[in-house]
Motif scaffolding. Structure first.
Motif, mmCIF file in Angstrom:
data_model
loop_
_atom_site.group_PDB
_atom_site.id
_atom_site.type_symbol
_atom_site.label_atom_id
_atom_site.label_comp_id
_atom_site.label_asym_id
_atom_site.label_seq_id
_atom_site.Cartn_x
_atom_site.Cartn_y
_atom_site.Cartn_z
ATOM 1 N N ASP A 50 -35.504 9.837 7.870
ATOM 2 C CA ASP A 50 -35.635 11.113 8.574
ATOM 3 C C ASP A 50 -37.063 11.399 9.037
ATOM 4 O O ASP A 50 -37.451 12.558 9.192
ATOM 5 N N ARG A 95 -33.731 6.354 10.697
ATOM 6 C CA ARG A 95 -32.564 7.149 10.320
ATOM 7 C C ARG A 95 -31.583 6.239 9.609
ATOM 8 O O ARG A 95 -31.121 5.254 10.180
ATOM 9 N N ASP A 113 -38.172 9.686 11.859
ATOM 10 C CA ASP A 113 -38.068 8.836 13.046
ATOM 11 C C ASP A 113 -38.396 9.610 14.320
ATOM 12 O O ASP A 113 -37.851 9.330 15.377
ATOM 13 N N SER A 171 -28.327 4.004 10.872
ATOM 14 C CA SER A 171 -28.278 4.051 12.329
ATOM 15 C C SER A 171 -28.228 2.652 12.923
ATOM 16 O O SER A 171 -28.537 1.657 12.263
#
Length: 308
Positions: free
Chosen positions: A132, A104, A134, A107
């Motif tokens: 995206d 992400r 993950d 993050s």
């Protein structure tokens, strides 16, 4: 007085939830989850409250000038880990070179991963990062070779879609940074230190109670939202994160300066911020020292034997 959680109610906030249910906080301490607040640290400061968030989010906000001070930790180390399917044979950071990594963007996991690879001298440019993706579903479906995710989020053996996993932990490669930290607005820390001390003692008792009896504490957590929580799932998550709450030889809620220095260096390395506020001004250790000095029983090890 509010204790605000940066996320939804769940096992990672077990100490606070159990403390609230067991009456370890004064009746005027309310507990609130804020899962969708994009500026959570600033909200805590504005409300003159106490908050729980990641060490990374806290420190970046403090550097931006948000008037907050950290005084303890719930997860002493980051919950970030890299997961691979066991049959893939990917077991070490070096094995990830040339592979696809689900993550992400922006993050904490991405930052910690990059720092680990850089410290090991491994070429991050030869890892294909796929944003995206993950999720464990993406990993199981072969869309990626590895994912960055939080410990405790992996499927249980009895759940649909379970596959055996390998876990690459940054801690095994000398990456130690604060996980979830407790902090308060500067004025609260300055003007009402007794409130900080009271909440800290309450959460320490809450975490002790949690790991004294998984079944009972899991039931208390489920009681916050019976329609959403599954008892066995909560127990599993508590077990998976136990080593982050109480690493061997450590005390509940405690952290040391080395973890904060590592986090500072990682964030600067990642070009996410610069040290506008020195760590000595952003982190206060006196509440932890006083809590254990005034209440030696908080260190009682009875609940934390390897048999639990």
């Amino acid at each position: 007085m509010s204790l605000l959680l940066d996320g939804s109610f769940g096992a990672r906030f077990a100490g606070e939830m159990v403390a609230h249910r067991q009456g370890f906080f004064a009746s005027n301490i309310s507990l609130r989850a804020d899962p969708n607040d994009a500026d959570f640290v600033a909200t805590v400061a504005r409300e003159h409250a106490i908050g729980v968030t990641s060490g990374q989010k806290f420190l970046l906000a403090a550097w931006r000038g948000v008037p907050v001070t950290a005084f303890a930790a719930s997860l002493l180390d980051t919950s970030t880990a890299i997961f691979t399917v066991e049959s893939s044979g990917l077991r070490r950071p070096a094995d990830l070179v040339g592979k696809r990594l689900g993550y992400r963007k922006g993050s904490e996991g991405e930052v910690v991963f990059d720092a680990m690879m850089a410290q090991l001298g491994l070429p991050r440019s030869r890892i294909t990062k796929i944003p995206d993706r993950d999720t464990f579903e993406a990993l199981r479906a072969g869309e990626v070779d590895a994912i960055i995710a939080a410990v405790g989020q992996e499927p249980r053996p009895s759940e649909p879609g379970y596959v055996r996993l390998n876990v690459i932990s940054p801690q095994e490669y000398a990456i130690h940074v604060p996980g979830l930290v407790y902090f308060g607005s500067n004025d609260l820390v300055r003007d009402r230190p007794s409130v900080i001390a009271h909440v800290l003692q309450g959460v320490i008792k809450g975490w002790r109670f949690t790991y004294d009896d998984y079944a009972r504490s899991a039931s208390l957590i489920v009681g916050f939202d019976p329609a959403r929580f599954d008892l066995e799932r909560v127990k599993f998550e508590l077990q998976q994160q136990r080593a982050l709450v109480l690493p061997t030889g450590a005390r509940i809620a405690d952290y040391d300066e080395s973890r904060w220095r590592t986090l500072r260096d990682i964030l600067i390395f990642s070009k996410l911020g610069s040290e506008e506020v020195p760590l000595s001004q952003a982190v206060d250790y006196r509440f932890l020292r006083d809590a254990y000095r005034r209440s030696p029983d908080l260190e009682a090890p009875g609940a934390w034997t390897g048999e639990n």
